[in-house]
Design an enzyme around this catalytic site. Structure first.
Site, PDB file in Angstrom:
ATOM      1  N   ASP A 202       0.831  -1.193   0.000  1.00 52.76           N
ATOM      2  CA  ASP A 202       0.000   0.000   0.000  1.00 52.76           C
ATOM      3  C   ASP A 202       0.873   1.254   0.000  1.00 52.76           C
ATOM      4  O   ASP A 202       2.029   1.224   0.424  1.00 52.76           O
ATOM      5  CB  ASP A 202      -0.892   0.026   1.244  1.00 52.76           C
ATOM      6  CG  ASP A 202      -1.981  -1.028   1.200  1.00 52.76           C
ATOM      7  OD1 ASP A 202      -2.261  -1.553   0.107  1.00 52.76           O
ATOM      8  OD2 ASP A 202      -2.546  -1.335   2.269  1.00 52.76           O
ATOM      9  N   ARG A 203       0.288   2.363  -0.433  1.00 56.11           N
ATOM     10  CA  ARG A 203       1.022   3.631  -0.509  1.00 56.11           C
ATOM     11  C   ARG A 203       1.748   3.949   0.803  1.00 56.11           C
ATOM     12  O   ARG A 203       2.921   4.335   0.800  1.00 56.11           O
ATOM     13  CB  ARG A 203       0.051   4.776  -0.836  1.00 56.11           C
ATOM     14  CG  ARG A 203       0.708   6.162  -0.810  1.00 56.11           C
ATOM     15  CD  ARG A 203      -0.323   7.260  -0.647  1.00 56.11           C
ATOM     16  NE  ARG A 203      -1.040   7.518  -1.873  1.00 56.11           N
ATOM     17  CZ  ARG A 203      -0.736   8.488  -2.739  1.00 56.11           C
ATOM     18  NH1 ARG A 203       0.292   9.284  -2.499  1.00 56.11           N
ATOM     19  NH2 ARG A 203      -1.433   8.674  -3.825  1.00 56.11           N
TER      20      ARG A 203
END
Length: 428
Positions: A202-203
């Site tokens: 994820d970011r």
């Protein structure tokens, strides 16, 4: 002998997914279109899976050409030879004849988008050879383009990294091409604007990531992720302390019924089996450092499972964790997701306000999830399955938070054996 990092444990084994595909090829292709959307926490390679409704008149490689139109027959044959295609869960040959009921599973991305622009994004390179590169991803960095964003991604940073390497040679090749390929990265994945990307984070999840530089190691690494024969261990700072200090969370996960950005524990036909092992490594006043081992890889799996336990990740605003600053260290807040065995997700407007209020303070340590992919174990695809384990040191924000919490130790049981992450290496 199996790799050392696959030793057996006295924990419930993961169950296979129970997805039912449509009987006809057309229906199966529609189902496969949904399967290609990432439903993985750290991301396993996308794949196409379909079931034949009748005997095929052509061999496997020709049948696949009808579904992978951008690949030549030679490329498909190479894909089959590298183990990128399975029929009924087993390796196949290009000449394999397909029959009604056969299930074909292919690791394959869709078509490319545009050319990448090399950008001087700082990269913490842990290891690099001719087959792959391993980086310690920072928070806020998207792995590959999403929703049309072609800049500011890990791939843009890698394009620059390889451009700098190429500049030391007499003839500097063009680093990025219009078809989405990047010099120095595997050509696999260019069809989805993610050349070389074997798995994802994820970011705002930091930590160890492996990116393939050539096609053959890419497929072989992808199969390890697909088959779950590698090792992935995370560290998270959570609210409170799980009791008992070690165990398993085995709860199915699907899209949240009302909040678009979230996933949730659900017990219906849309949910997929998910298993997370947890181990409390350190205890503090109001918080704890927990090691997580993924046995499946659903979207937001660790975050959802910890929230379901009633111990959400610090800074994980979406799943009921709270931003942490100086005043929360001495007076730990009761997180929104404090009730065990319940699904929780914050509405976006409420989460945005909470984040904005936190960012306006000058004493905040974490407004994003304190979650770090600390360790990755693989078998080297080109060195006779040589075992390799990479440990990524925790980045500054989470590291500072842990240092502050270590000044506030708490008594109680922790896991003292059976863990994977060496804290001295993850927190040097």
């Amino acid at each position: 002998m199996p790799p050392r990092f696959h030793k057996k444990r006295n924990l419930p084994p993961p169950r296979a997914d129970k997805a039912t595909l449509a009987a006809g090829v057309d229906e199966a292709m529609e189902a496969a279109a949904e399967l290609t959307h990432s439903d993985l926490e750290d991301e396993s390679p996308d794949h196409l899976r379909y079931r034949l409704s009748r005997d095929a008149k052509e061999r496997l490689d020709k049948n696949l050409q009808a579904h992978i139109r951008h690949a030549s027959r030679h490329q498909i044959q190479k894909l089959i030879a590298l183990g990128g295609v399975r029929v009924n869960g087993k390796s196949a040959k290009p000449s394999t004849k397909l029959k009604a009921g056969d299930i074909v599973d292919v690791i394959v991305p869709p078509r490319p988008t545009k050319e990448f622009k090399p950008e001087p994004i700082p990269l913490d390179v842990l290891y690099e050879d001719d087959s792959f590169i391993v980086v310690n991803k920072q928070a806020g960095l998207i792995v590959h383009p999403a929703r049309g964003q072609m800049t500011g991604t890990l791939i843009n940073g890698l394009a620059y990294h390889f451009q700098q390497q190429a500049s030391n040679t007499p003839s500097t090749p063009k680093v990025s091409h219009e078809d989405g390929s990047v010099e120095g990265l595997s050509s696999l994945g260019v069809d989805d604007a993610r050349p070389g990307i074997v798995h994802r984070l994820d970011r705002n999840t930091t930590g160890v990531m492996i990116v393939a530089k050539q096609d053959e190691p890419h497929w072989k690494l992808a199969r390890q992720f697909e088959d779950r024969t590698n090792l992935k261990a995370y560290l998270a700072v959570v609210h409170g302390c799980p009791d008992p200090p070690g165990g398993a969370v085995e709860q199915p996960i699907a899209k949240h019924p009302t909040i678009r950005e979230a996933m949730a524990v659900r017990n219906d036909s849309t949910a997929k089996h998910a298993l997370t092992l947890y181990r409390v490594r350190e205890r503090y006043k109001g918080y704890s450092l927990v090691e997580l081992e993924l046995k499946t890889g659903r979207t937001h799996q660790i975050r959802v499972h910890l929230s379901f336990l009633g111990h959400p990740i610090v800074g994980d605003i979406l799943y009921g964790g709270e931003p942490i600053g100086d005043r929360e260290l001495d007076t730990p807040p009761l997180p929104a997701a404090h009730r065990a065995m319940m699904t929780y997700a914050r509405p976006k407007a409420e989460g945005d306000k909470l984040e904005a209020d936190a960012l306006a303070r000058d004493d905040i340590y974490m407004t994003t999830p304190a979650l770090h992919a600390a360790l990755l174990g693989i078998r080297h695809p080109m060195r006779n399955d040589e075992e390799m384990i990479f440990t990524a040191p925790i980045h500054s924000s989470m590291r500072t938070l842990i240092d502050k919490l270590r000044e506030r130790p708490d008594e109680g049981p922790v896991v003292t054996s059976g863990y994977w992450v060496d804290l001295d290496r993850a927190l040097p």
